[in-house]
Design a protein around this motif. Structure first.
Motif, short mmCIF file in Angstrom:
data_model
loop_
_atom_site.label_atom_id
_atom_site.label_comp_id
_atom_site.label_asym_id
_atom_site.label_seq_id
_atom_site.Cartn_x
_atom_site.Cartn_y
_atom_site.Cartn_z
N PHE A 1 0.96 -1.30 -0.10
CA PHE A 1 0.13 -0.06 0.14
C PHE A 1 0.90 1.23 -0.03
CE2 PHE A 1 -3.68 -2.25 2.55
CZ PHE A 1 -4.34 -2.66 1.23
N LEU B 1 -2.93 4.10 -1.91
CA LEU B 1 -3.62 4.59 -0.80
C LEU B 1 -4.83 5.67 -1.36
CD1 LEU B 1 -1.37 4.24 2.28
CD2 LEU B 1 -3.28 2.84 2.00
N THR C 1 -7.63 5.48 5.69
CA THR C 1 -6.48 4.89 5.03
C THR C 1 -5.40 5.52 5.92
OG1 THR C 1 -6.07 6.60 3.24
CG2 THR C 1 -7.09 4.73 2.46
N VAL D 1 -5.77 -0.08 5.48
CA VAL D 1 -6.90 0.40 4.92
C VAL D 1 -7.98 -0.18 5.53
CG1 VAL D 1 -8.62 0.52 2.90
CG2 VAL D 1 -5.95 0.54 2.56
#
Lengths: 270, 338
Positions: free
Chosen positions: B264, B269, B281, B290
């Motif tokens: 991520f 994100l 997030t 998340v």
């Protein structure tokens, strides 16, 4: 109606005042016989103070005290009765507040007032038993003889102390409203000494105070041997009137104080 | 027959036939203010609530929310300034003895019974003062003692019992007279986890067996969550939520999950945050996290997108919403205090 696993059903029967009287008096009886320490402690303290009064007084006042010992014993007997009844009922109401049981009683079909009244009767009987023992020891200790016509003594002493029971109810009611005042109200029991020794024959208005008139009659009954039926009708009527008046007044104060406490939301606070 | 005996007899009869269709407790516009002038505090501010027979209703709220004043006002221990209370259809102000004859309460922080009497003596005493001949409900008392695991202690003075046992005796004495509406203010206060769980279990069982209506206040949200069907949340003397436990917990087909991955990055994100199901997030030292509130379709779609991006998930954590979260959302207060 509820049913258990075996199919047996409970059919709840209503309880009236007969069952209430039995329940309250039985509870008081159980507490008295199961926990005698309070009663024994009260007897020991009462006898200790009488011993100090008698032997100390004899050393200081000599014959003057010995001459009036009969009156002192009757007065002391009445004082132990009064203190026992007063503190039992006022402290008991305080304890019921603290335990949350007073609030539970308030919302029952009977309310707390008849329960408190029945407790008062039980405390009176209990106090009679302990004070009778104290009286017997005082008579042996001092070598004094008194006229002890049971019917006369019990009737006059009961009616005399009923007025104090009324004060106990009032004090209990005030304790429900103002918790901290409760401890100070215990000091009132020393005021009983003044009431018991009030000059009811000379200052006639003092006969309307609690204890004063009854104390004078009890002195005549126990010291002079006057029987119940030998008292004048007005004297007995006044004794009954003072007893009923103070009991009703105290009960009323208790009811008003409880209602006020519910209004202020302090009934269960402690 | 005296007036009191008539009231008691009517009460006993009404206990035998509680299916009148009336709510067990109906509170309408209840208001109570303590003090006057600028110092006045309105503890209960126009509360209207109906409680159905056979339901178990939890009362939650932060310290000073007015829960205890509400309970005591309903029970007549506090006289309200305004409003009406009907118990089983009977006006509690006009006919208090008749209204409260089928009601009993276990109050917070109080003994509620006599510690110098034995367990059975307490049951008999409190049955009598609630207007029921104790001899006629002796079998019921045996059953209660059995249910609450107190049979072996029936003839022991309450003062000699453990705290958990004392709480059970309080509960038993409240049920001794056959009251069908029971108020329990902090019934598990001060109990260890084991005793609390036992009491909750027995309470639930008694509710079912005895067809009780219970109004329960507790600071322990687990207790409310496990025992109650419905929750009333109060703040500043008012009802701010009144719903089923399931509805407050948001029990539906959505799931709150937290996904963590080293893959991520900032761009991903940002892209994920555009999805409706993604509620939060957060970038971490390695990758990011998340949070999603997703139903099944949202979840399949999200997982498909992550698979397409070649994301390897390090953790997938289910975050169940509990009553405390609902409580904080509704009152803005951390933790409840009765």
């Amino acid at each position: 109606m509820t049913t258990d696993e075996t199919g047996a059903a409970d059919v709840a029967r209503p309880a009236g005042y007969r069952q209430l009287i039995r329940a309250v008096l039985y509870r008081e009886y159980l507490v008295f016989v199961r926990y005698p320490a309070n009663a024994i402690g009260g007897i020991v303290v009462a006898l200790f103070f009488f011993g100090v009064l008698f032997y100390g007084g004899r050393m200081i006042a000599g014959r003057a005290l010995t001459d009036s010992i009969e009156g002192i014993i009757v007065g002391y007997f009445l004082w132990t009765l009064s203190v026992g009844a007063y503190s039992a009922i006022s402290n008991d109401i305080g304890s019921e507040v603290q335990w949350g049981t007073l609030e539970r009683h308030v919302m029952t079909p009977f309310g707390f007032a008849p329960v408190a009244l029945l407790k008062g009767v039980a405390k009176l009987v209990r106090t009679f038993l302990t004070s009778a023992f104290v009286l017997a020891v005082m008579l042996v200790m001092t070598g004094t003889t008194l006229s002890l016509n049971v019917l006369t003594v019990v009737t006059v002493a009961t009616l005399t102390v009923v007025s104090v029971l009324g004060l106990g109810f009032a004090a209990g009611g005030i304790t429900v409203l103002y918790k901290r005042v409760g401890n100070w109200l215990n000091l009132l029991q020393f005021g009983f000494i003044v009431l018991i020794s009030a000059p009811a024959f000379d200052l006639r208005w003092t006969r309307l105070l609690p204890l004063a008139h009854g104390s004078a009659l009890l002195q005549r009954a126990m010291v002079d041997g006057t029987r119940l039926w030998e008292f004048s009708a007005p004297a007995l009527a006044l004794l009954v009137g003072v007893a009923v008046g103070y009991l009703a007044g105290g009960y009323l104060v208790f009811q008003v104080a409880t209602r006020r406490a519910r209004k202020l939301g302090v009934l269960g606070d402690y | 027959m005296t007036a009191s005996e008539r009231v008691v007899e009517e009460t006993v009869e009404s206990r035998s036939d509680a299916s009148t269709g009336e709510p067990a407790v109906a509170i309408d516009g209840l208001r109570k203010t303590f003090g006057s002038g600028p110092e006045a505090v309105t503890a209960v501010d126009g509360v209207s609530v109906g409680i159905e027979r056979g339901s178990v209703v939890g009362l939650l709220g932060p310290n000073g929310a007015g829960k205890t004043t509400l309970i005591k006002s309903v029970l007549g221990m506090v006289v309200p300034d305004e409003g009406d209370v009907h118990i089983g259809g009977v006006d509690a102000r006009a006919s208090p003895r008749a209204a409260y004859a089928d009601v009993d309460a276990m109050l917070e922080g109080a003994r509620n019974d006599y510690w110098r009497l034995t367990v059975r003596e307490n049951l008999r005493y409190f049955a009598t003062i609630s207007g029921v001949d104790p001899d006629s409900v002796a079998a019921r008392h045996d059953r209660l003692l059995d249910r609450l695991d107190l049979t072996a202690k029936a003839d022991v003075a309450v003062r000699d019992l453990s705290r958990g046992m004392k709480q059970k005796v309080s509960l038993a004495s409240v049920l001794a007279g056959g009251a069908s509406v029971v108020f329990l203010d902090e019934p598990t206060l001060g109990l260890d986890v084991e005793s609390s769980r036992t009491l909750q279990r027995e309470l639930r069982r008694l509710v079912a067996e005895e067809d009780l209506t219970v109004i329960l206040s507790s600071h322990d949200m687990d207790v409310v969550e496990r025992v109650c069907d419905r929750v009333i949340i109060m703040a500043d003397g008012r009802v701010v939520a009144d719903d089923s436990v399931d509805a407050l917990l948001g029990v539906d087909d959505t799931h709150r999950l937290e996904l963590t991955s080293a893959d991520f990055d900032g761009d991903l994100l940002a892209a994920l945050s555009q999805r409706a199901a993604v509620v939060d997030t957060e970038g971490l030292d390695r990758g990011g996290r998340v949070a999603v509130d997703a139903d099944s379709d949202d979840l399949y779609s999200l997982m498909g997108a992550l698979e397409d991006r070649g994301v390897t998930l390090e953790s997938v954590q289910s975050v169940d919403r509990d009553l405390e979260a609902a409580f904080v959302d509704l009152t803005g207060t951390e933790g409840a205090d009765p």
